[in-house]
Scaffold this motif. Sequence first.
Motif, PDB file in Angstrom:
ATOM      1  N   UNK A 175       1.093  -1.625   0.606  1.00 62.31           N
ATOM      2  CA  UNK A 175       0.042  -0.435   0.276  1.00 62.31           C
ATOM      3  C   UNK A 175       0.803   0.973  -0.160  1.00 62.31           C
ATOM      4  N   UNK A 176       2.124   1.042   0.818  1.00 61.71           N
ATOM      5  CA  UNK A 176       3.057   2.662   1.219  1.00 61.71           C
ATOM      6  C   UNK A 176       3.542   2.828  -0.669  1.00 61.71           C
ATOM      7  N   UNK A 177       4.050   1.475  -0.430  1.00 61.13           N
ATOM      8  CA  UNK A 177       4.598   1.325  -2.463  1.00 61.13           C
ATOM      9  C   UNK A 177       3.886   1.627  -3.186  1.00 61.13           C
ATOM     10  N   UNK A 178       2.964   1.403  -3.302  1.00 59.73           N
ATOM     11  CA  UNK A 178       1.719   1.829  -4.500  1.00 59.73           C
ATOM     12  C   UNK A 178       2.471  -0.006  -4.860  1.00 59.73           C
ATOM     13  N   UNK A 179       2.770  -0.487  -5.139  1.00 60.24           N
ATOM     14  CA  UNK A 179       3.324  -2.079  -5.255  1.00 60.24           C
ATOM     15  C   UNK A 179       2.516  -3.000  -5.143  1.00 60.24           C
ATOM     16  N   UNK A 180       2.665  -3.948  -6.237  1.00 61.04           N
ATOM     17  CA  UNK A 180       1.300  -5.592  -5.841  1.00 61.04           C
ATOM     18  C   UNK A 180       1.877  -6.198  -4.884  1.00 61.04           C
ATOM     19  N   UNK A 181       1.624  -6.791  -3.571  1.00 61.27           N
ATOM     20  CA  UNK A 181       2.235  -7.164  -3.195  1.00 61.27           C
ATOM     21  C   UNK A 181       3.449  -8.460  -3.370  1.00 61.27           C
ATOM     22  N   UNK A 182       2.948  -9.522  -4.643  1.00 62.22           N
ATOM     23  CA  UNK A 182       3.898 -10.014  -4.544  1.00 62.22           C
ATOM     24  C   UNK A 182       4.943  -9.754  -5.968  1.00 62.22           C
ATOM     25  N   UNK A 183       5.154  -8.254  -5.494  1.00 65.46           N
ATOM     26  CA  UNK A 183       6.008  -7.874  -5.961  1.00 65.46           C
ATOM     27  C   UNK A 183       7.182  -7.267  -5.058  1.00 65.46           C
ATOM     28  N   UNK A 184       6.486  -7.151  -4.629  1.00 63.84           N
ATOM     29  CA  UNK A 184       6.535  -6.453  -2.480  1.00 63.84           C
ATOM     30  C   UNK A 184       7.895  -8.100  -2.130  1.00 63.84           C
ATOM     31  N   UNK A 185       7.222  -8.971  -2.775  1.00 64.60           N
ATOM     32  CA  UNK A 185       7.749 -10.072  -1.923  1.00 64.60           C
ATOM     33  C   UNK A 185       8.930 -10.778  -2.916  1.00 64.60           C
ATOM     34  N   UNK A 186       8.736 -10.149  -4.750  1.00 67.60           N
ATOM     35  CA  UNK A 186       9.540 -10.786  -4.386  1.00 67.60           C
ATOM     36  C   UNK A 186      11.146  -9.629  -4.463  1.00 67.60           C
ATOM     37  N   UNK A 187      10.469  -7.740  -4.232  1.00 67.83           N
ATOM     38  CA  UNK A 187      11.554  -6.769  -3.753  1.00 67.83           C
ATOM     39  C   UNK A 187      12.304  -7.514  -2.170  1.00 67.83           C
TER      40      UNK A 187
END
Length: 162
Positions: free
Chosen positions: A130-142
């Motif tokens: 939510x904070x980074x306006x990124x999909x959850x899967x992308x956050x996990x990958x990051x």
Amino acid sequence: MTFNKKTWFSKEIIEIEEGMYRFAFSILKNDTDVQDAVQESILKAYKNLDTLKNKSKFKSWMFIILKNNCFEILKKRNECVEIAEEIVSNQNDIDLKLTLWSVVQNLAQPYRTTVTLFYYEDMSIKQISKITDTKEDAVKKQLERGREKIKEVIKDENFSRH
């Protein structure tokens, strides 16, 4: 007893202010800009506090405001700039923690931001998304890639645990 907006806001800010500075520093890497971003964010949040529908989401809301202010500052100075505490098993090893913090600070975006929010601010994947306006899967990958990069640097530099 009536709700005192000013008192409530002040208490909430006090609880998260240190994390706000860490988060802003992980993006900006400049004390003056960090202070500006945090102060601007606090002021903006206070002025718009009535738009916060759910008070339990204050921290996430505040970090979104802070992130936006940080990236505005980066745009102005045309520059870009976090930590995997799970690598540190010994809580008393301050030198290693500082070394890891330095390694994280040298990660490229978006790894720095994601790793900092996850490990230092104890935020969930959903909150970071939510904070980074990124999909959850992308956050996990990051997070995964950020950890890999930290491990590579530590391995390459032959860091040792005490």
